[in-house]
Design an enzyme around this catalytic site. Structure first.
Site, PDB file in Angstrom:
ATOM      1  CE1 TYR A  66      -3.672  -2.951   4.670  1.00  0.00           C
ATOM      2  CE2 TYR A  66      -2.998  -0.653   4.459  1.00  0.00           C
ATOM      3  CZ  TYR A  66      -3.445  -1.836   3.887  1.00  0.00           C
ATOM      4  OH  TYR A  66      -3.658  -1.881   2.524  1.00  0.00           O
TER       5      TYR A  66
ATOM      6  CB  SER B  33      -0.898  -0.006   1.242  1.00  0.00           C
ATOM      7  OG  SER B  33      -1.490   1.263   1.466  1.00  0.00           O
TER       8      SER B  33
END
Length: 275
Positions: A159, A146
Site C-alpha cells: 500500500y 496517504s
C-alpha cells in the site's frame, strides 16, 4: 477551465473512482453541491446504484459505471460513460484503492501485486483513458495518496509503495504535459472515519477489519472531502491532510531516524490489533 478564484464548479464534469462509498462518495457529494456533474464508480453494482439514487434524489447530476479500475478496458467504458452522459470531462480524482494489514514476510506474492495494482494501475488506467478529454478541457487530475506514503508504515508495504509511486507519477506527468495546462495534484490523506463494513486484505488476501485507530486522530469523511474539493479548485500540487501528516513530512525530511522510531513505537503498542 476553472482557477483559484472560481466560486462554482457549475458546468464542470468530475469522474471520481471508488465513489460508491466512503471518502469517494462524500467527495462526489461535495462536488455536486458546488454545481459539478459527477460520474460515480465502484465494483459493487447495488451499492453504486444506491449512492447514485441518493445523490440524484438531492437534485444532483450524476451518472454511474461499474468498473474495476485495474482493467484498462473497464476504464475505457468508465470514461465513455462520462462522455455519453455529459459530453465532456474536466476533473479526474483517482480514489479507488485496496489497503492491507499484513507484514511483507507473510504476504503471498499475488496479494502484494493485487494491492500494488489497485494503487498504481488503479490511477494510471483511468488517467490514460481520460487523458485526451482532460487535455482538451485543460482540466485537473488528483491522485489520492496517504500520509503513510511519506514515511512508510509497518504492515503496509504494498500500500505504501503504491501510494508513494503516485507522487512521483504526478511530478513526472506535470513535467511531460506542462504545455497542456493540465493540473496534476496529490492529496495525502490521514486517518479517516470509515464505513462500518470497510475491509482491507490480510497476508492471504482475505478481507479483514481495519486496525483500531484512536478516534481523536481521525477526520470525518466530509472533512476530507472538503479538503479534496479545495485542493482541486485551487489546483494545488500537494495537500497533506492533518497535523500528524504535516509532522510526518517535516520529521521525515529533517529527522528521519526519529520518524522511524515514532512509527515503530506506535506500531508495537498497537500490534495486538494486527495479530
Amino acid at each position: 477551465m476553472f482557477n483559484k478564484k472560481s466560486t462554482s464548479l457549475a458546468g464542470q464534469v468530475a469522474l471520481i473512482t471508488g465513489s460508491e462509498s466512503g471518502i469517494g462518495r462524500e467527495t462526489a457529494r461535495a462536488f455536486c453541491r458546488q454545481g459539478a456533474a459527477v460520474v460515480l464508480n465502484g465494483r459493487q453494482a447495488e451499492r453504486l446504484e444506491s449512492t447514485r439514487q441518493a445523490l440524484a434524489a438531492e437534485g444532483f447530476q450524476v451518472a454511474a459505471c461499474v468498473a474495476d479500475v485495474t482493467d484498462y478496458a473497464a476504464c475505457e467504458r468508465l470514461v465513455a460513460t462520462a462522455i455519453a452522459a455529459f459530453g465532456r470531462l474536466d476533473i479526474l480524482i483517482t480514489n479507488a484503492s485496496i489497503s492491507q494489514r499484513a507484514y511483507f514476510a507473510d504476504m503471498q506474492p499475488a496479494v502484494f501485486r493485487q494491492v500494488l495494482d489497485s494503487n498504481v494501475y488503479g490511477s494510471v488506467y483511468p488517467l490514460k483513458a481520460a487523458l485526451p478529454y482532460l487535455i482538451q478541457a485543460r482540466g485537473s487530475v488528483t491522485f489520492i495518496s496517504s500520509i503513510s506514503a511519506l514515511n512508510g508504515m509497518p504492515s503496509g508495504s504494498a500500500y505504501c509503495a503504491g501510494k508513494a509511486a503516485l507522487a512521483n507519477l504526478a511530478h513526472t506527468l506535470r513535467l511531460e504535459l506542462a504545455a497542456t495546462g493540465l493540473h496534476f495534484g496529490v492529496v495525502h490523506i490521514g486517518f479517516t472515519q470509515n464505513d462500518p463494513d470497510k475491509r482491507v486484505l490480510n497476508a492471504a488476501g482475505q478481507p479483514v477489519p481495519i486496525a483500531h485507530r484512536p478516534p481523536r486522530w481521525q477526520k470525518s469523511q466530509a472533512q476530507v472531502a472538503a479538503i479534496i474539493l479545495r485542493h482541486v479548485r485551487r489546483r494545488q500540487r500537494r495537500t497533506v491532510i492533518s497535523g500528524l501528516g504535516r509532522l510526518i513530512l517535516v520529521v521525515h525530511a529533517l529527522l528521519p531516524r526519529l520518524g522511524d522510531w515514532v512509527v515503530l513505537t506506535s506500531q508495537r503498542r498497537l500490534r495486538n490489533f494486527y495479530e
